[in-house]
Design a protein around this motif. Sequence first.
Motif, PDB file in Angstrom:
ATOM      1  N   GLY A 221       0.828  -1.198   0.000  1.00  0.00           N
ATOM      2  CA  GLY A 221       0.000   0.000   0.000  1.00  0.00           C
ATOM      3  C   GLY A 221       0.859   1.244   0.000  1.00  0.00           C
ATOM      4  N   ASN A 222       0.653   2.126   0.977  1.00  0.00           N
ATOM      5  CA  ASN A 222       1.454   3.344   1.082  1.00  0.00           C
ATOM      6  C   ASN A 222       2.717   3.150   1.919  1.00  0.00           C
ATOM      7  OD1 ASN A 222      -0.355   4.899  -0.447  1.00  0.00           O
ATOM      8  ND2 ASN A 222      -1.648   5.266   1.361  1.00  0.00           N
ATOM      9  N   GLY A 223       2.977   1.934   2.338  1.00  0.00           N
ATOM     10  CA  GLY A 223       4.139   1.675   3.181  1.00  0.00           C
ATOM     11  C   GLY A 223       4.898   0.453   2.728  1.00  0.00           C
ATOM     12  N   PHE A 224       5.438  -0.268   3.703  1.00  0.00           N
ATOM     13  CA  PHE A 224       6.309  -1.397   3.405  1.00  0.00           C
ATOM     14  C   PHE A 224       6.002  -2.559   4.344  1.00  0.00           C
ATOM     15  CE2 PHE A 224       8.450   2.425   2.104  1.00  0.00           C
ATOM     16  CZ  PHE A 224       9.001   2.098   0.877  1.00  0.00           C
ATOM     17  N   ARG A 225       6.285  -3.738   3.843  1.00  0.00           N
ATOM     18  CA  ARG A 225       6.212  -4.956   4.643  1.00  0.00           C
ATOM     19  C   ARG A 225       7.622  -5.543   4.660  1.00  0.00           C
ATOM     20  NH1 ARG A 225       2.367  -9.035   5.929  1.00  0.00           N
ATOM     21  NH2 ARG A 225       3.273 -11.149   5.912  1.00  0.00           N
ATOM     22  N   TYR A 233       7.447  -6.758  10.024  1.00  0.00           N
ATOM     23  CA  TYR A 233       7.181  -5.363  10.377  1.00  0.00           C
ATOM     24  C   TYR A 233       6.382  -4.704   9.256  1.00  0.00           C
ATOM     25  CZ  TYR A 233      10.020  -4.371  14.498  1.00  0.00           C
ATOM     26  OH  TYR A 233      10.516  -4.306  15.771  1.00  0.00           O
ATOM     27  N   LYS A 234       5.434  -3.875   9.636  1.00  0.00           N
ATOM     28  CA  LYS A 234       4.814  -2.954   8.695  1.00  0.00           C
ATOM     29  C   LYS A 234       5.334  -1.566   9.032  1.00  0.00           C
ATOM     30  CE  LYS A 234       0.573  -5.512   7.683  1.00  0.00           C
ATOM     31  NZ  LYS A 234      -0.918  -5.461   7.671  1.00  0.00           N
ATOM     32  N   ALA A 235       5.824  -0.867   8.017  1.00  0.00           N
ATOM     33  CA  ALA A 235       6.444   0.433   8.255  1.00  0.00           C
ATOM     34  C   ALA A 235       5.951   1.431   7.227  1.00  0.00           C
ATOM     35  CB  ALA A 235       7.970   0.320   8.175  1.00  0.00           C
ATOM     36  N   GLY A 236       5.702   2.644   7.687  1.00  0.00           N
ATOM     37  CA  GLY A 236       5.327   3.707   6.757  1.00  0.00           C
ATOM     38  C   GLY A 236       6.492   4.112   5.882  1.00  0.00           C
ATOM     39  N   LYS A 237       7.701   4.149   6.475  1.00  0.00           N
ATOM     40  CA  LYS A 237       8.910   4.501   5.740  1.00  0.00           C
ATOM     41  C   LYS A 237      10.031   3.563   6.179  1.00  0.00           C
ATOM     42  CE  LYS A 237       7.575   9.382   5.535  1.00  0.00           C
ATOM     43  NZ  LYS A 237       7.898  10.776   5.936  1.00  0.00           N
ATOM     44  N   VAL A 238      10.965   3.330   5.264  1.00  0.00           N
ATOM     45  CA  VAL A 238      12.124   2.483   5.550  1.00  0.00           C
ATOM     46  C   VAL A 238      13.388   3.251   5.189  1.00  0.00           C
ATOM     47  CG1 VAL A 238      13.393   0.389   4.880  1.00  0.00           C
ATOM     48  CG2 VAL A 238      10.919   0.284   5.252  1.00  0.00           C
ATOM     49  N   ILE A 239      14.388   3.173   6.061  1.00  0.00           N
ATOM     50  CA  ILE A 239      15.697   3.766   5.786  1.00  0.00           C
ATOM     51  C   ILE A 239      16.709   2.632   5.710  1.00  0.00           C
ATOM     52  CG2 ILE A 239      17.517   5.321   6.601  1.00  0.00           C
ATOM     53  CD1 ILE A 239      15.363   6.909   8.079  1.00  0.00           C
TER      54      ILE A 239
END
Length: 432
Positions: A221-225, A233-239
């Motif tokens: 979706g708008n984030g990451f798995r 983890y579900k994360a809105g942003k990943v670095i």
Amino acid sequence: MRSDLFTDDYKTTPYWQDIAPQVELPEIRLPGEVDVLVVGAGYTGLNAALQTAREGLGTVVIDAEQPGWGCSMRNGGQLSTSLKPSFSALSKKYGRDLATALCREGQASLDYMHELSADSELDLGLKEVGRFHGAHKPHLYEALARDCEAGHPVWKTDAFMVPEKELASELGTDAYHGGMVLPRHCSIDVSTYLPSLLRKVVAAGAGVKGGCRALSLERDGNGFRVTTSEGVYKAGKVILATNGYSGPLSPWHQRRVIPIGSYVIATEEIPADLVDRLFPTDRILSDTRKLVYYYRLSPDRKRVIFGGRVSLSETDPLQSAAKLHRDMADLFPELAPIRVSHAWMGFVGYTFDTLAHCGEDNGLYFAAGYCGSGVGMASYLGMRMGRKAAGLETSLSAFERIPYPTRPLYSGNPWFLAPSVLVYRFRDRLGI
């Protein structure tokens, strides 16, 4: 190999790790959903997490090993303005304006380390000791002298030359034909920087989890798995902050980072009178070789920390220690009887254009490719990517404005490294 080369308590772990204070990390809930997931708990990742956590974003930092296990605890603790290409080479490739912007960010990386050092909660052990850069061939001294006289279009280096007849004021060796001093370059205490930074990141509200390997990264979706060895983890942003330890998690990034092993030894404690004779200053040290040596005294002036590239292919610390000790003794014959107490290696993240890179792709942020100058640049670009992820900064870094190259047939395994090392060895013998 000499039978008496190693101390009785010789270790194949970094000297810095051996003396670093331990940091107890609070337990964090796994798996979960977070605003920002940082992959890699070294200088890049922790400086990024510090920015996002301060802004109230739910932040978790994970690492396949323990925090700082990679080059953040394996480096030589040297600080410079962090750019390898010359201003003229950058100008020819990118134009004068972008070349100037790149150099200004190199200076900004050093300035940022001074800012961190002024923070009472951080212990960098930063000292503006200067760098002595030795000329290993006579004609290279003349080349350094020309560069010194011309100055730099962006940096105020305050550099000065030390002729061969005055070399004893800098080093007790006959191996160099003089050299250049860059007085603004600095050293840090590697053993205290990472632990104090880690404590500050935790105090800011971020969770940090070692022994948690990221296995896959997918958009959701708008984030990451992100699937890890501890769960999803579900994360809105990943670095992404893995640099020389980047694996298949993101093939696009893996194809652009060249992991090159750099090898380091620490000697046993050396008598003070010998230290003072060979190293009358506390400068960090390097030379004009393409396969450069980088070395310094430990912060307590009791040991030599000596590093470089020693083999065509990656090797184990036992073999690399013998070669590094031989090279050290070639420079300083009086150190030949001194034994090795620690030997280790780390993977430097190189790039095909010998420049660092950073950027963002719809919520996926990265910084990598510090090319052996990662203490300051990793910290600085980690901070900048953290600020971007936190919405504090929208302007592009100069390192985002340049292409991030790869090569055909390259997928992360530097098969071309051995012939490149052979070429550099040949050039070093001739001084070209």
